[in-house]
Each structure stands twice: as C-alpha cells, then as structure tokens.
Motif scaffolding. Structure first.
Motif, PDB file in Angstrom:
ATOM      1  N   LEU A 159      -8.127 -11.178  -1.579  1.00  0.00           N
ATOM      2  CA  LEU A 159      -7.200 -10.208  -1.337  1.00  0.00           C
ATOM      3  C   LEU A 159      -7.732  -8.796  -1.637  1.00  0.00           C
ATOM      4  N   LEU A 160      -7.961  -8.160  -0.289  1.00  0.00           N
ATOM      5  CA  LEU A 160      -8.764  -6.863  -0.219  1.00  0.00           C
ATOM      6  C   LEU A 160      -7.960  -5.844   0.002  1.00  0.00           C
ATOM      7  N   ASN A 161      -7.843  -4.812  -0.663  1.00  0.00           N
ATOM      8  CA  ASN A 161      -6.796  -3.692  -0.674  1.00  0.00           C
ATOM      9  C   ASN A 161      -7.505  -2.299  -0.602  1.00  0.00           C
ATOM     10  N   PHE A 162      -7.171  -1.393   0.252  1.00  0.00           N
ATOM     11  CA  PHE A 162      -7.837  -0.127   0.552  1.00  0.00           C
ATOM     12  C   PHE A 162      -6.867   0.909  -0.116  1.00  0.00           C
ATOM     13  N   TRP A 163      -7.190   1.810  -0.948  1.00  0.00           N
ATOM     14  CA  TRP A 163      -6.206   2.693  -1.400  1.00  0.00           C
ATOM     15  C   TRP A 163      -6.902   4.073  -2.031  1.00  0.00           C
ATOM     16  N   ALA A 164      -5.881   4.897  -2.348  1.00  0.00           N
ATOM     17  CA  ALA A 164      -6.586   6.307  -3.014  1.00  0.00           C
ATOM     18  C   ALA A 164      -5.438   6.782  -4.037  1.00  0.00           C
ATOM     19  N   THR A 165      -6.020   7.518  -5.038  1.00  0.00           N
ATOM     20  CA  THR A 165      -5.196   8.040  -6.009  1.00  0.00           C
ATOM     21  C   THR A 165      -4.257   9.012  -5.467  1.00  0.00           C
ATOM     22  N   TRP A 166      -4.386   9.637  -4.539  1.00  0.00           N
ATOM     23  CA  TRP A 166      -3.417  10.774  -3.912  1.00  0.00           C
ATOM     24  C   TRP A 166      -2.434  10.056  -3.236  1.00  0.00           C
ATOM     25  N   CYS A 167      -2.276   8.555  -2.945  1.00  0.00           N
ATOM     26  CA  CYS A 167      -1.346   7.995  -2.114  1.00  0.00           C
ATOM     27  C   CYS A 167      -0.330   7.350  -2.872  1.00  0.00           C
ATOM     28  N   PRO A 168       1.069   8.219  -2.901  1.00  0.00           N
ATOM     29  CA  PRO A 168       2.011   7.465  -3.708  1.00  0.00           C
ATOM     30  C   PRO A 168       2.226   6.120  -3.637  1.00  0.00           C
ATOM     31  N   PRO A 169       2.456   5.378  -2.296  1.00  0.00           N
ATOM     32  CA  PRO A 169       2.584   3.953  -2.166  1.00  0.00           C
ATOM     33  C   PRO A 169       1.461   3.247  -2.762  1.00  0.00           C
ATOM     34  N   CYS A 170       0.215   3.696  -2.800  1.00  0.00           N
ATOM     35  CA  CYS A 170      -0.844   3.136  -3.251  1.00  0.00           C
ATOM     36  C   CYS A 170      -0.757   2.953  -4.755  1.00  0.00           C
ATOM     37  N   ARG A 171      -0.445   3.717  -5.717  1.00  0.00           N
ATOM     38  CA  ARG A 171      -0.113   3.927  -6.770  1.00  0.00           C
ATOM     39  C   ARG A 171       0.972   3.074  -7.474  1.00  0.00           C
ATOM     40  N   ALA A 172       1.760   3.023  -6.554  1.00  0.00           N
ATOM     41  CA  ALA A 172       3.026   2.332  -6.680  1.00  0.00           C
ATOM     42  C   ALA A 172       2.869   0.854  -6.715  1.00  0.00           C
ATOM     43  N   GLU A 173       2.137   0.381  -5.707  1.00  0.00           N
ATOM     44  CA  GLU A 173       1.629  -0.886  -5.750  1.00  0.00           C
ATOM     45  C   GLU A 173       0.693  -1.740  -6.573  1.00  0.00           C
ATOM     46  N   MET A 174      -0.231  -0.460  -7.313  1.00  0.00           N
ATOM     47  CA  MET A 174      -1.204  -1.004  -8.209  1.00  0.00           C
ATOM     48  C   MET A 174      -0.681  -2.184  -9.289  1.00  0.00           C
ATOM     49  N   PRO A 175       0.378  -1.874 -10.001  1.00  0.00           N
ATOM     50  CA  PRO A 175       0.733  -2.694 -11.089  1.00  0.00           C
ATOM     51  C   PRO A 175       0.770  -4.161 -10.612  1.00  0.00           C
ATOM     52  N   SER A 176       1.522  -4.224  -9.243  1.00  0.00           N
ATOM     53  CA  SER A 176       1.780  -5.737  -8.573  1.00  0.00           C
ATOM     54  C   SER A 176       0.411  -6.180  -8.224  1.00  0.00           C
ATOM     55  N   GLY A 220      -9.677 -14.247  -5.412  1.00  0.00           N
ATOM     56  CA  GLY A 220     -10.221 -12.690  -5.914  1.00  0.00           C
ATOM     57  C   GLY A 220      -9.185 -11.578  -5.395  1.00  0.00           C
ATOM     58  N   VAL A 221      -9.132 -10.885  -5.898  1.00  0.00           N
ATOM     59  CA  VAL A 221      -8.257  -9.803  -5.808  1.00  0.00           C
ATOM     60  C   VAL A 221      -9.096  -8.241  -6.129  1.00  0.00           C
ATOM     61  N   MET A 222      -9.305  -7.324  -5.383  1.00  0.00           N
ATOM     62  CA  MET A 222     -10.296  -6.058  -5.406  1.00  0.00           C
ATOM     63  C   MET A 222      -9.456  -4.975  -4.625  1.00  0.00           C
ATOM     64  N   ALA A 223      -9.327  -3.777  -5.056  1.00  0.00           N
ATOM     65  CA  ALA A 223      -9.001  -2.651  -4.408  1.00  0.00           C
ATOM     66  C   ALA A 223     -10.021  -1.868  -3.953  1.00  0.00           C
ATOM     67  N   ILE A 224     -10.623  -1.415  -3.044  1.00  0.00           N
ATOM     68  CA  ILE A 224     -11.489  -0.382  -2.815  1.00  0.00           C
ATOM     69  C   ILE A 224     -10.837   1.084  -2.820  1.00  0.00           C
ATOM     70  N   THR A 257      -3.980  -3.787   3.285  1.00  0.00           N
ATOM     71  CA  THR A 257      -4.735  -4.967   2.669  1.00  0.00           C
ATOM     72  C   THR A 257      -4.810  -5.911   3.498  1.00  0.00           C
ATOM     73  N   PHE A 258      -6.104  -6.653   3.434  1.00  0.00           N
ATOM     74  CA  PHE A 258      -6.365  -7.915   4.271  1.00  0.00           C
ATOM     75  C   PHE A 258      -6.532  -9.006   3.261  1.00  0.00           C
ATOM     76  N   VAL A 259      -6.298 -10.130   3.677  1.00  0.00           N
ATOM     77  CA  VAL A 259      -6.624 -11.388   2.783  1.00  0.00           C
ATOM     78  C   VAL A 259      -7.576 -11.958   3.667  1.00  0.00           C
ATOM     79  N   ILE A 260      -8.651 -12.307   3.103  1.00  0.00           N
ATOM     80  CA  ILE A 260      -9.893 -12.995   3.641  1.00  0.00           C
ATOM     81  C   ILE A 260     -10.090 -14.459   3.282  1.00  0.00           C
TER      82      ILE A 260
END
Length: 170
Positions: A59-76, A90-94, A136-139
């Motif tokens: 599970l490959l996620n692309f995110w940024a700290t300035w993005c509210p939805p990105c921060r909100a989904e990080m705990p899940s 695997g789970v990774m957030a770039i 997010t992509f699932v490879i």
C-alpha cells in the motif's frame, strides 16, 4: 517543491471529495501499469525502495504535512500497517516535496512508525498517476499497480483491508 506544483497539489488536496462507502474506495487501475521503482531516504537516512517489496503487496500512499486530509488519514494508515505488515503486506507513505524538518515536526505529535520516505524534489510522485494529495496505490506482488484511491480514507476499514489482502492470494 517548485511553487507551481505545490500550489496545484494544495488545490487538488482540498478539492478531492471524501467517499463514505468502503466498497467504492479502492478502484481497479486500468491496464495495471508497472510501478516505477524508487530509492528514497526517510528522516533517519534509511533508504526505502519499491523493489524491497517485490513478491508481496504494498500500500503506497503519497502525502504532505500541509494537507489536512493526509494528516487525518495517517492514524488509520498506521493501524493498517500494524495489521498488514505481520501478514507480509507492506505499507509506506511517501512525503511529497517537504524537507525533513516538516516531517520531524509532524512526527513529534503523532505515533507513526510506518516507513515515511521523502520525495523532496517530487520526481517519484511525478512518475505515478498522483491526482492530488493524498493519493494511494496498492501494488500487487507482481510489481503492477492494481488499485488506487484519491482522498482521505480509513485504511483500517475491514472491507479495505480485505481488498488489499486479496492481492496476496493472487
């Protein structure tokens, strides 16, 4: 990150609608393109590569700290990581376009331990069909992009986890 790319991603981040039904969240990717390999370091200098996950789903996620939805989904994402990693998934957030200081400040107030490599110049994100943040992509184990989602999700939703687990059996 170049200011024009940053502005576009910020605009798209705020425009991506949230979806409420788990069965609608992960969409099959047409033609299942091969995922582009990368080697990116995290804030501790550890290098993470797509090729490290060959033969198992990621599970490959692309995110940024300035993005509210990105921060909100990080705990899940973290909870999904805790459930899937022991199963060989695997789970990774770039992080896209930020410096180590921004990520360190985010981590200071969160309990995130999943891999967070940094794509400081956005070159990796540009090689994927990222439509905004979060994307997010699932490879699959074969290295091909099987599923995708744009926008904030609850990654530990049982229906989503089962959809990801199904790729392991293929």
């Amino acid at each position: 990150m170049p200011s024009s790319i940053h502005a576009i991603l910020m605009l798209i981040c705020c425009l991506v609608p949230l979806t409420g039904q788990a069965q609608d969240l992960l969409s099959p990717v047409p033609d299942r393109p091969r995922a582009s390999d990368f080697a990116l370091a995290d804030i501790d200098g550890q290098v993470h590569r797509l090729s490290d996950y060959h033969g198992r789903p990621l599970l490959l996620n692309f995110w940024a700290t300035w993005c509210p939805p990105c921060r909100a989904e990080m705990p899940s994402l973290q909870r999904a990581h805790e459930q899937l990693e022991p199963e060989g998934i695997g789970v990774m957030a770039i992080n896209v376009g930020e410096d180590p200081g921004a990520i360190a400040a985010f981590l200071e107030f969160s309990r995130i331990s999943l891999p967070l490599p940094m794509d400081r110049d956005t070159r990796v994100a540009q090689r994927y069909p990222v439509v905004g943040l979060p994307t997010t992509f699932v490879i699959g184990p074969n290295g091909r992009i099987q599923l995708s989602a744009a926008g904030e999700l609850q990654w530990d939703d049982p229906a989503i986890l089962d959809q990801i687990r199904a790729l392991k059996a293929r």
